[in-house]
Scaffold this active site. Structure first.
Site, PDB file in Angstrom:
ATOM      1  N   CYS A  21       0.858  -1.179   0.000  1.00 18.75           N
ATOM      2  CA  CYS A  21       0.000   0.000   0.000  1.00 18.75           C
ATOM      3  C   CYS A  21       0.892   1.226   0.000  1.00 18.75           C
ATOM      4  O   CYS A  21       1.782   1.342   0.817  1.00 18.75           O
ATOM      5  CB  CYS A  21      -0.892  -0.033   1.233  1.00 18.75           C
ATOM      6  SG  CYS A  21      -1.831   1.457   1.481  1.00 18.75           S
ATOM      7  N   ASP A  54     -16.060   2.893   1.846  1.00 22.83           N
ATOM      8  CA  ASP A  54     -15.255   2.093   0.922  1.00 22.83           C
ATOM      9  C   ASP A  54     -15.517   2.446  -0.537  1.00 22.83           C
ATOM     10  O   ASP A  54     -14.637   2.347  -1.375  1.00 22.83           O
ATOM     11  CB  ASP A  54     -15.535   0.610   1.153  1.00 22.83           C
ATOM     12  CG  ASP A  54     -15.141   0.208   2.544  1.00 22.83           C
ATOM     13  OD1 ASP A  54     -13.942   0.242   2.832  1.00 22.83           O
ATOM     14  OD2 ASP A  54     -16.028  -0.118   3.358  1.00 22.83           O
ATOM     15  N   HIS A 142      -6.198   2.069 -18.262  1.00 20.19           N
ATOM     16  CA  HIS A 142      -5.269   3.129 -18.656  1.00 20.19           C
ATOM     17  C   HIS A 142      -3.914   2.864 -18.015  1.00 20.19           C
ATOM     18  O   HIS A 142      -3.839   2.486 -16.840  1.00 20.19           O
ATOM     19  CB  HIS A 142      -5.813   4.489 -18.216  1.00 20.19           C
ATOM     20  CG  HIS A 142      -4.996   5.636 -18.726  1.00 20.19           C
ATOM     21  ND1 HIS A 142      -5.057   6.060 -20.037  1.00 20.19           N
ATOM     22  CD2 HIS A 142      -4.080   6.414 -18.115  1.00 20.19           C
ATOM     23  CE1 HIS A 142      -4.211   7.075 -20.195  1.00 20.19           C
ATOM     24  NE2 HIS A 142      -3.603   7.301 -19.041  1.00 20.19           N
ATOM     25  N   THR A 143      -2.848   3.049 -18.811  1.00 25.39           N
ATOM     26  CA  THR A 143      -1.495   2.777 -18.324  1.00 25.39           C
ATOM     27  C   THR A 143      -0.611   4.003 -18.503  1.00 25.39           C
ATOM     28  O   THR A 143      -0.662   4.646 -19.558  1.00 25.39           O
ATOM     29  CB  THR A 143      -0.892   1.595 -19.108  1.00 25.39           C
ATOM     30  OG1 THR A 143      -1.734   0.459 -18.944  1.00 25.39           O
ATOM     31  CG2 THR A 143       0.494   1.241 -18.598  1.00 25.39           C
ATOM     32  N   ASP A 229     -14.276  -2.796   4.913  1.00 23.72           N
ATOM     33  CA  ASP A 229     -13.210  -3.795   4.801  1.00 23.72           C
ATOM     34  C   ASP A 229     -11.934  -3.241   5.430  1.00 23.72           C
ATOM     35  O   ASP A 229     -11.773  -2.037   5.590  1.00 23.72           O
ATOM     36  CB  ASP A 229     -12.988  -4.256   3.349  1.00 23.72           C
ATOM     37  CG  ASP A 229     -12.515  -3.146   2.425  1.00 23.72           C
ATOM     38  OD1 ASP A 229     -12.627  -1.958   2.795  1.00 23.72           O
ATOM     39  OD2 ASP A 229     -12.032  -3.470   1.323  1.00 23.72           O
TER      40      ASP A 229
HETATM   41 CO    CO Z   1     -12.163  -0.280   1.772  1.00 20.90          CO
HETATM   42 CO    CO Z   2     -10.229   1.283  -0.921  1.00 24.58          CO
END
Ligand code: CO
Ligand code: CO
Length: 351
Positions: A21, A54, A142-143, A229
């Site tokens: 992350c 989220d 998309h890159t 989450d």
């Molecule tokens: Co989340």
């Molecule tokens: Co998220």
């Protein structure tokens, strides 16, 4: 095409300055930034960014709402296929956390110039593998060229406008259920240094690459007051978001929190993630420590997760039946990890 998940020849971590992350701002900073943004009033916007949920939920008509979200990751592992699976599962999770069904996905990629075509194919194939499992389809993407390898998805799902879950709505008397063990963040760091055992790391990968689909589907049969989450802000960071949005206090019974093998041990040995301490600092003013726990265990409670479990706030009396239903559906590590109380002084109690 045969893609071997156990292929040891790949080395994606050479492009990874951060692991898993790459959060730029802490939870506390993000809250301050979002508070400064203008609100766009819209009667069909059911969930916007005010409660840092989220995904956004937008009502199209009385029967149908869109659930939209985007997430990107840096590689926590060397294997391209596995990285694609993990990043896709992580992005899809935000739709599951809202009680939605994923429909279409777009990939968002930042690929270093030296990344080989074979590696790009591996990442995308891994993502498609998980998108297939979710029942959604990849429709484009998309890159850009980027020194830090990043990959993720924007996911669009659907939900009934009166049936979505949000991080708001937890009520005093509820029980908190967590569906996966925590601690993958420190295990990814430890794996880079070859400190973690192969068994423990494989167990970690098994959970990280598991979609939150079954958990979400089981829960759609029960009364859910609130859901989210567990990702970058760690278990306590995400419980805190639920507690604040719901204006309640969440009491975590720390001895029941499911933890990945060796995660506490790795913090004991001095392994860390780039995010754990900032998660701890953001959450600390809101925590009352009712019980003394070790520093290493406290860090695991703050450990950033990639595609972590779902957290549900459900009516207390139904919690045992719900837990049994989750385990029957293969969500075997689900646990009741605490309860919800009326707000009292601090948003979180660690017991
Ligand atoms: Co989340
Ligand atoms: Co998220």
């Amino acid at each position: 095409m045969e893609l071997n998940k156990k292929n040891k020849n790949f080395d994606l971590l050479r492009f990874s300055k951060f692991c898993g992350c790459a959060a730029k701002v802490s939870a506390a900073e993000l809250e301050k930034i979002l508070a400064k943004l203008p609100i766009q009033p819209d009667k069909n916007l059911l969930v916007g960014f005010e409660t840092r949920d989220d995904a956004g939920v937008y009502r199209l008509n009385p029967e149908l709402a869109l659930v939209t979200t985007v997430d990107i990751n840096t590689p926590p592992v060397n294997d391209p296929f596995l990285f694609g699976q993990i990043a896709a599962s992580n992005a899809l999770s935000d739709v599951y956390a809202m009680g939605g069904t994923p429909i279409t996905c777009l990939n968002i990629s930042g690929f270093p110039g030296e990344l080989k075509n074979e590696e790009i194919v591996g990442i995308l194939a891994g993502a498609i593998d998980k998108i297939n499992e979710s029942g959604a389809i990849l429709v484009g993407g998309h890159t850009i060229k980027n020194d830090q390898l990043i990959f993720g998805l924007s996911v669009t799902g659907i939900v009934k406008p009166n049936k979505y879950w949000s991080n708001k709505g937890a009520m005093a008397g509820d029980a908190l259920i967590l569906t996966k063990p925590i601690g993958c963040g420190v295990l990814f760091s430890a794996n880079k240094k070859k400190f973690v055992s192969e068994n423990a790391f494989n167990e970690c990968l098994r959970h990280v690459a598991t979609l939150n689909k079954s958990a979400s589907e089981v829960m759609s049969n029960f009364e859910v007051h609130s859901a989210t989450d567990i990702t970058g802000f760690g278990l306590i960071g995400h419980v805190l978001e639920m507690a604040k949005a719901s204006e309640v206090t969440c009491e975590i019974n720390s001895s029941t929190v499911p933890v990945l093998p060796q995660s506490i041990e790795m913090y004991e040995k001095g392994i860390n993630t780039g995010i754990t301490m900032s998660n701890l600092e953001s959450a600390w003013p809101h925590i009352f420590m009712q019980k003394k726990i070790s520093d290493s265990f406290l860090k695991v409670l703050m450990d950033p997760q990639t595609n972590g479990g779902l957290l549900f706030s459900v009516p207390g009396p139904a919690s045992k039946e719900i837990l049994a239903a989750l385990r029957d559906a293969g969500v075997t590590k689900a646990e009741i990890i605490g309860k919800v109380k009326p707000f009292e002084d601090k948003s979180i109690i660690i017991n």
